[in-house]
Design a protein around this motif. Sequence first.
Motif, short mmCIF file in Angstrom:
data_model
loop_
_atom_site.label_atom_id
_atom_site.label_comp_id
_atom_site.label_asym_id
_atom_site.label_seq_id
_atom_site.Cartn_x
_atom_site.Cartn_y
_atom_site.Cartn_z
N UNK A 298 4.91 -3.82 8.40
CA UNK A 298 4.00 -4.78 9.01
C UNK A 298 2.57 -4.30 8.82
N UNK A 299 1.66 -5.22 8.83
CA UNK A 299 0.25 -4.90 8.62
C UNK A 299 -0.21 -3.87 9.65
N UNK A 300 -0.79 -2.77 9.13
CA UNK A 300 -1.36 -1.75 10.02
C UNK A 300 -0.39 -0.66 10.44
N UNK A 301 0.89 -0.74 10.04
CA UNK A 301 1.84 0.30 10.43
C UNK A 301 1.53 1.61 9.71
N UNK A 302 1.72 2.72 10.42
CA UNK A 302 1.45 4.06 9.88
C UNK A 302 2.68 4.92 10.15
N UNK A 303 3.05 5.75 9.20
CA UNK A 303 4.16 6.68 9.38
C UNK A 303 3.73 8.05 8.89
N UNK A 304 4.13 9.08 9.63
CA UNK A 304 3.92 10.45 9.17
C UNK A 304 5.18 10.87 8.43
N UNK A 305 5.04 11.17 7.15
CA UNK A 305 6.19 11.53 6.33
C UNK A 305 6.52 13.01 6.48
N UNK A 306 7.64 13.41 5.89
CA UNK A 306 8.12 14.78 6.06
C UNK A 306 7.16 15.83 5.55
N UNK A 307 6.21 15.45 4.69
CA UNK A 307 5.22 16.42 4.20
C UNK A 307 4.07 16.60 5.16
N UNK A 308 4.13 15.92 6.34
CA UNK A 308 3.11 16.10 7.36
C UNK A 308 1.89 15.22 7.22
N UNK A 309 1.89 14.29 6.26
CA UNK A 309 0.73 13.42 6.06
C UNK A 309 0.98 12.05 6.65
N UNK A 310 -0.06 11.47 7.22
CA UNK A 310 0.02 10.10 7.73
C UNK A 310 -0.17 9.12 6.58
N UNK A 311 0.74 8.15 6.49
CA UNK A 311 0.70 7.17 5.40
C UNK A 311 0.49 5.78 5.99
N UNK A 312 -0.56 5.12 5.55
CA UNK A 312 -0.81 3.75 6.00
C UNK A 312 -0.03 2.81 5.08
N UNK A 313 0.84 2.00 5.69
CA UNK A 313 1.73 1.14 4.94
C UNK A 313 1.14 -0.26 4.79
N UNK A 314 1.57 -0.95 3.75
CA UNK A 314 1.13 -2.33 3.51
C UNK A 314 2.36 -3.24 3.51
N UNK A 315 2.18 -4.53 3.69
CA UNK A 315 3.31 -5.44 3.85
C UNK A 315 4.24 -5.56 2.64
N UNK A 316 3.86 -5.02 1.49
CA UNK A 316 4.75 -5.09 0.34
C UNK A 316 5.56 -3.81 0.15
N UNK A 317 5.50 -2.88 1.11
CA UNK A 317 6.23 -1.62 1.02
C UNK A 317 7.51 -1.71 1.86
N UNK A 318 8.64 -1.37 1.24
CA UNK A 318 9.93 -1.41 1.93
C UNK A 318 10.10 -0.16 2.78
N UNK A 319 10.57 -0.35 4.03
CA UNK A 319 10.72 0.77 4.97
C UNK A 319 12.10 0.74 5.61
N UNK A 320 12.53 1.90 6.07
CA UNK A 320 13.71 2.03 6.91
C UNK A 320 13.20 2.18 8.35
#
Length: 800
Positions: A298-320
């Motif tokens: 969803x627009x504006x969603x952010x996830x911190x990945x296993x490498x410790x970095x925050x990733x800002x996601x966009x609506x065309x990115x598939x997520x679990x």
Amino acid sequence: MDLSRKWLAEFVDSPADDKEYCDAMTLSGSKVEGVTVEGTEIRNVVVGKVLAMERHPDSDHMWTCQVDAGRGVPLQIVTGAQNVSVGDLVPVALHDSWLPGGVHITAGTLRGVESNGMLCSYKELGMTDHDWPYSVADGIFILTSDPDLAAKHPKPGDDVPALLGLDDHIVAFEITPNRPDCLSVIGLARETAATFDRPLKLHNPEVKGTDGASVAELLDVEIENPELCPRYTARMVRNVTIAPSPLWMRERLRASGVRPINNIVDITNYVMLEYGQPMHAFDFSCVEGGRIVVRTAREGEVIQTLDGNDRRLTPNMLCICDEHKPVGVAGVMGGANSEIVGDTAMVVFESANFNGVSIRRTATALGMRTDASARYEKGLDPMNTYKGVQRACELVELLGCGEVVDGVIDVIASDQAPRTVRLEPGKINALLGTDISEDAMRAMLRRLDFTLDGDTIIVPSWRSDVEHYSDIAEEVARLHGYDKIPVTLMRGETTQGGFTDKQQAERRTGSLLRGMGYSEIITYSFISPSYYDKIRLPADSDKRNCVTILNPLGEDTSVMRTTALPSMLETLARNYSYRNKAAKLYEIATVYKPVAGRDLADERPMLSLGAYGAGTDFFALKGVVEQTLCALNVKNVRFAARSDIPAFHPGRCAEVRAGGVFLGVLGQLHPLTCQNYGMDCDVFAAQLDFMDLLAQRAGEARYEPLPRFPSVTRDIAVVCAQEITVAQLEECINRGARGLLKEVELFDIYTGAPIPAGKKSVAFNLTLRSDERSLTAEEADEDVHSVLTLLERELGAVLR
């Protein structure tokens, strides 16, 4: 892809040595980049047993040890390590030994005490704490500290590289993007079995499970974007015990270039390497609502990945995701909020298939290309997800690191029907230039796990690159052996390539013009309608009837040209504006003329010439055109003055004809045309229809022997009206001769006294010759008299 030959041996017997194996695999289509043998940097390092220890007499932290290295006599070795005890088994680098990095160990003295080698840590052996999690990082490597090493019962004198599993042969393959199935041990095992015609020993994973709750009672999976996730398979493990993996698994991971972490993470990496199916394990306690949703961010969603970095996601990115948040970037990396940690008790194993294009775009946008994304982006086999998760759970039970919950969640959101291709031996042999029998082809395809049902080939699910009979031909060719295919022409009606007649003429023309100082240009075929105004083309000219581009880049490129003159003048003007003092340019340019009743235009090549500067005038350009036509063997060329072409100077323009066919025009550009292009100099150009020019060629040139008999020459000078052209006089002279005239050459034009006003004197040299005998003066004079008679009768030209 780094392939461990030890691991490979589990699936197929390959008796060939490294060179034979690499050569055979490369010839069968699996390119080998190189071979590395583990432990080659470690030499003369053996197992030693510490028999006795005493303090160094001149150091308060060093020990003098007596070590049994299997040499019959104990060796004295000085060490500064504090974790060594009597009875320990340790790696001993003897005198004249070598360690990774080119470290050379020799006997010597340490503070006056003799030392005949060195006790080694695992770091000095080129290894890390991930390889040996049970050992001390900053001390000597106690071999018995690792339970798997202790189970091997090492003894003094044993070779350390062999004991530590550093004797594997690693083959590095370059895997092409169309073969993602070969990014796995099983995939390369299939290729090995097919190459060497050996049986493939595959194992079907078996999971015992438990008698407790089913996975369906604990977890729910929903796919919101089936076009991006064709299949999602999951199982759960409870009562997880996080611990180091066994030595055999750590050895295989290390040989494949993957760092061991812990048993659960290592299992996912092991399955990815073995099956080519990326796996992900995440802590079930972090999945809110017990529900996994595969959706785009969803627009504006952010996830911190296993490498410790925050990733800002966009609506065309598939997520679990769970019910509220993303817990992983699909096919790329998991989230830190679901990471497996020491107190993780229940784990979800994810084995899914994702759209390769989507994964590649996501990984590129986030700047994080991983082993998983590198595989997914090439397009993986959806049928592999179930086998992958089953193998992971089987390993969990084998390692005793958890209890597998009964049941499998397997959501299939796409058609899994196999692809079929027709077996056509005749077409395959015609394509390859071979005579391979149909039975041999069938046997080769079976070796590659293709199923045959009559003439129908059922393509395995992991071979997404096979779609056409030519793909089947490639499979046959590589197993038959490229080196066994004879060098032959392709079978069929047209087997030999070459330049067409038109292409040969274009190359000959270009070579000739370059030899005369002209440079080739290539211009765009689409132009602006305003270009026709610049060459002063009348409003009612049919050349203004253009093919209009439906989606032009702009007004300047909105129509297809009907004449190549504007393109040539634009290029000349650009050279002039750059202060180039002279320019000679040519182009074989295509023009497009609309045809009534047809959707497509008539495309015709035009020979376009343009020049300005010193040494360029009308006659120089005319000479270039004449030489070009002569080289192409165009006969009966005639030039006639034209004064009705607005782009050209009315008194310095001529049309070109051959055999009565109009070929084009040449001459000096009108001053107003030059002014439109900002050129304050004399500019010359020629435009010839190249196809009409080719049509007027006289055919192949024929050899004529040198004349056997001498020629006779006569000079004549005739007085005629000023308006009569030299071409008219020459044409009349050729018609007036009686068959003996071989050549006419102009050598003088004179006006003035005593020639009357309005008249001119034109002088020619005539060459006469017979191919049968020597001419007499009387015979030559008769031909000259006949010529003079016709000149006077038709043109009023009299002998001076």
